[in-house]
Design a protein around this motif. Sequence first.
Motif, short mmCIF file in Angstrom:
data_model
loop_
_atom_site.label_atom_id
_atom_site.label_comp_id
_atom_site.label_asym_id
_atom_site.label_seq_id
_atom_site.Cartn_x
_atom_site.Cartn_y
_atom_site.Cartn_z
N MET A 172 0.85 -1.20 0.00
CA MET A 172 0.00 0.00 0.00
C MET A 172 0.89 1.25 0.00
SD MET A 172 -2.96 1.10 2.71
CE MET A 172 -3.78 2.69 2.56
N THR A 173 0.60 2.18 -0.90
CA THR A 173 1.40 3.40 -1.01
C THR A 173 1.08 4.35 0.13
OG1 THR A 173 1.36 3.17 -3.42
CG2 THR A 173 1.98 5.32 -2.52
N ARG A 174 2.13 4.90 0.75
CA ARG A 174 1.92 5.87 1.82
C ARG A 174 1.29 7.14 1.26
NH1 ARG A 174 6.83 7.87 3.93
NH2 ARG A 174 7.84 7.27 1.97
N ASP A 175 0.50 7.82 2.09
CA ASP A 175 -0.06 9.09 1.67
C ASP A 175 1.05 10.10 1.48
OD1 ASP A 175 -2.63 8.12 1.78
OD2 ASP A 175 -2.98 8.79 3.84
N ASN A 176 1.00 10.82 0.38
CA ASN A 176 2.03 11.81 0.08
C ASN A 176 1.85 13.01 1.02
OD1 ASN A 176 3.68 13.85 -1.11
ND2 ASN A 176 3.52 12.81 -3.08
N PRO A 177 2.88 13.38 1.80
CA PRO A 177 2.74 14.49 2.75
C PRO A 177 2.52 15.84 2.08
CG PRO A 177 5.02 13.75 2.61
CD PRO A 177 4.22 12.74 1.86
N LEU A 178 2.76 15.95 0.77
CA LEU A 178 2.55 17.21 0.08
C LEU A 178 1.14 17.36 -0.47
CD1 LEU A 178 5.85 17.87 -1.92
CD2 LEU A 178 5.21 18.58 0.39
N ARG A 179 0.39 16.26 -0.51
CA ARG A 179 -0.95 16.35 -1.07
C ARG A 179 -1.84 17.18 -0.13
NH1 ARG A 179 -2.31 13.69 -5.17
NH2 ARG A 179 -0.74 12.07 -4.81
N GLY A 180 -2.38 18.25 -0.66
CA GLY A 180 -3.23 19.13 0.12
C GLY A 180 -2.47 20.16 0.95
N TRP A 181 -1.14 20.17 0.86
CA TRP A 181 -0.33 21.10 1.64
C TRP A 181 0.19 22.23 0.76
CZ3 TRP A 181 4.77 22.74 1.27
CH2 TRP A 181 5.26 23.46 2.36
N GLN A 182 0.25 23.44 1.31
CA GLN A 182 0.87 24.56 0.64
C GLN A 182 1.64 25.39 1.66
OE1 GLN A 182 -2.19 26.66 -1.67
NE2 GLN A 182 -1.48 25.56 -3.48
N VAL A 183 2.58 26.18 1.16
CA VAL A 183 3.36 27.04 2.03
C VAL A 183 2.47 28.10 2.66
CG1 VAL A 183 5.27 28.70 2.13
CG2 VAL A 183 5.43 26.69 0.63
N GLY A 212 8.30 13.26 -15.43
CA GLY A 212 7.14 14.05 -15.04
C GLY A 212 6.46 14.67 -16.25
N PRO A 213 5.78 15.81 -16.07
CA PRO A 213 5.06 16.44 -17.18
C PRO A 213 5.97 16.79 -18.35
CG PRO A 213 4.43 17.43 -15.07
CD PRO A 213 5.61 16.55 -14.80
N ALA A 214 5.42 16.64 -19.55
CA ALA A 214 6.20 16.96 -20.75
C ALA A 214 6.51 18.45 -20.83
CB ALA A 214 5.44 16.52 -22.00
N ARG A 215 5.65 19.27 -20.24
CA ARG A 215 5.87 20.72 -20.23
C ARG A 215 5.41 21.28 -18.89
NH1 ARG A 215 5.78 25.09 -24.01
NH2 ARG A 215 6.75 23.66 -25.49
N LEU A 216 6.29 21.97 -18.22
CA LEU A 216 5.95 22.60 -16.94
C LEU A 216 5.39 24.00 -17.20
CD1 LEU A 216 9.12 21.54 -14.93
CD2 LEU A 216 6.80 20.69 -14.58
N PRO A 217 4.59 24.54 -16.26
CA PRO A 217 3.96 25.85 -16.46
C PRO A 217 4.90 27.01 -16.14
CG PRO A 217 3.25 24.94 -14.38
CD PRO A 217 4.10 23.88 -15.03
N GLY A 269 10.26 11.19 -2.15
CA GLY A 269 10.47 11.04 -3.59
C GLY A 269 9.86 12.14 -4.42
N ASN A 270 9.25 13.14 -3.76
CA ASN A 270 8.76 14.31 -4.49
C ASN A 270 9.94 15.14 -4.96
OD1 ASN A 270 5.84 13.96 -3.88
ND2 ASN A 270 6.49 14.36 -1.77
N LEU A 271 9.83 15.68 -6.16
CA LEU A 271 10.87 16.55 -6.70
C LEU A 271 10.33 17.98 -6.67
CD1 LEU A 271 13.67 16.70 -7.96
CD2 LEU A 271 12.62 16.38 -10.21
N TRP A 272 10.87 18.79 -5.75
CA TRP A 272 10.47 20.19 -5.61
C TRP A 272 11.20 21.01 -6.67
CZ3 TRP A 272 8.82 22.30 -0.34
CH2 TRP A 272 8.35 21.27 0.49
N VAL A 273 10.48 21.91 -7.36
CA VAL A 273 11.05 22.65 -8.48
C VAL A 273 10.65 24.12 -8.38
CG1 VAL A 273 11.24 22.79 -11.00
CG2 VAL A 273 10.72 20.58 -9.92
N ASP A 310 4.40 9.75 -8.77
CA ASP A 310 3.43 9.30 -9.77
C ASP A 310 3.36 10.23 -10.97
OD1 ASP A 310 2.72 7.15 -8.14
OD2 ASP A 310 1.24 8.36 -7.06
N GLY A 311 4.14 11.33 -10.95
CA GLY A 311 4.15 12.25 -12.08
C GLY A 311 3.15 13.38 -11.98
N GLU A 312 2.42 13.48 -10.86
CA GLU A 312 1.46 14.56 -10.67
C GLU A 312 2.19 15.85 -10.32
OE1 GLU A 312 -2.47 15.62 -7.87
OE2 GLU A 312 -1.34 13.75 -7.59
N LEU A 313 1.66 16.98 -10.78
CA LEU A 313 2.26 18.27 -10.48
C LEU A 313 1.44 18.98 -9.41
CD1 LEU A 313 4.60 20.16 -11.45
CD2 LEU A 313 2.86 21.35 -12.81
#
Length: 345
Positions: free
Chosen positions: A1-12, A223-228, A240-244, A258-261
Amino acid sequence: MTRDNPLRGWQVDRAAIRHVGRDLQRPECILCQRDGTVWAADARGGAMRIAPDGSQQLLAPAAPAQPDAIDFDQRYVRSEGSLPNGMTFLANGELLIANWGTDAVEVMDRQGRVRRLFDRIDGQPLGKANFPLRDRHGRLYLTVTTRMQPWTDSINARATDGYIALFDLQGNARIVADGFEGTNEIRLDDAGEWMYVVESNARRISRLRVRPDGTLGEREVYGPARLPGFPDGFAFDVFGNLWVTLIMTDRLVAITPDGELLTLLDDGNAEATRALDAHFEARTLTPEIMAAAHGTLAPWMASLSFGGPDLRTVYLGSLRGTTLPSFRAPVAGQAPIHWNEDFPA
């Protein structure tokens, strides 16, 4: 079972941001030490050392007085003078610097003395030296963004003259991967199996397989083919999140495993960003349009670094800011190569 991503739903939380350092010049790259010392690249030719108590010391070959005004064209378009960009620690604690202004790789000791390591490769001028990286085997890598002058011309041209070089401390260097659109920062995964590459002008992240001898092989988009926006700096967290960072758009995002932005912080000017994006697509970008696009926290947000004893304090670097905005993250960052090395603070 995949752990919940700590960044999901979080913002600075902007209200919780604390600014570190003062009167910095072009703090493009940030290095953190385990004892809380923070280093920021400085446009006066070296780096600012910021102690845990907030006191700071500029280390540079000379410490000229801060000018009353910064010439935008001179510093940011023509890139004149010594402009330390990416930095990393060598095993002895000296700083290895990619100098964007002198188009060279330099080594600076703890007294601020600088020696040039090399400024040519294959008999040709290096180009816009951007970012150095040291791996666990002691191998040294360098990214070069472009050989075009001024570098801003490479964006509309979609120039693919960026490259990655492998070099040693005697200045011997060879290109191990090329054909990139605006090569910027590079990072390795924990296993050292993949090298991740920011291609700023292509607005994407690529990665290449690292061979046992340190050369680079198989290549793919990550990840995404084109970033915004234009990616500039990046760093992994332990999930394993890549902060950019997206420079000029001044947005902090993360690419999940999982490739989600995910958008973590948006400090951009919406109207200026729309103009920036429209002219990027039309290949009609000018330095003036680029100059107008920036936020207020870390103008031209260029990098991020995890620090603090638990690696959960995030510092934001920029090209046009004078401080380092910092905040607490819900997850620790990937430990840098120097984290457990014993050298002077």
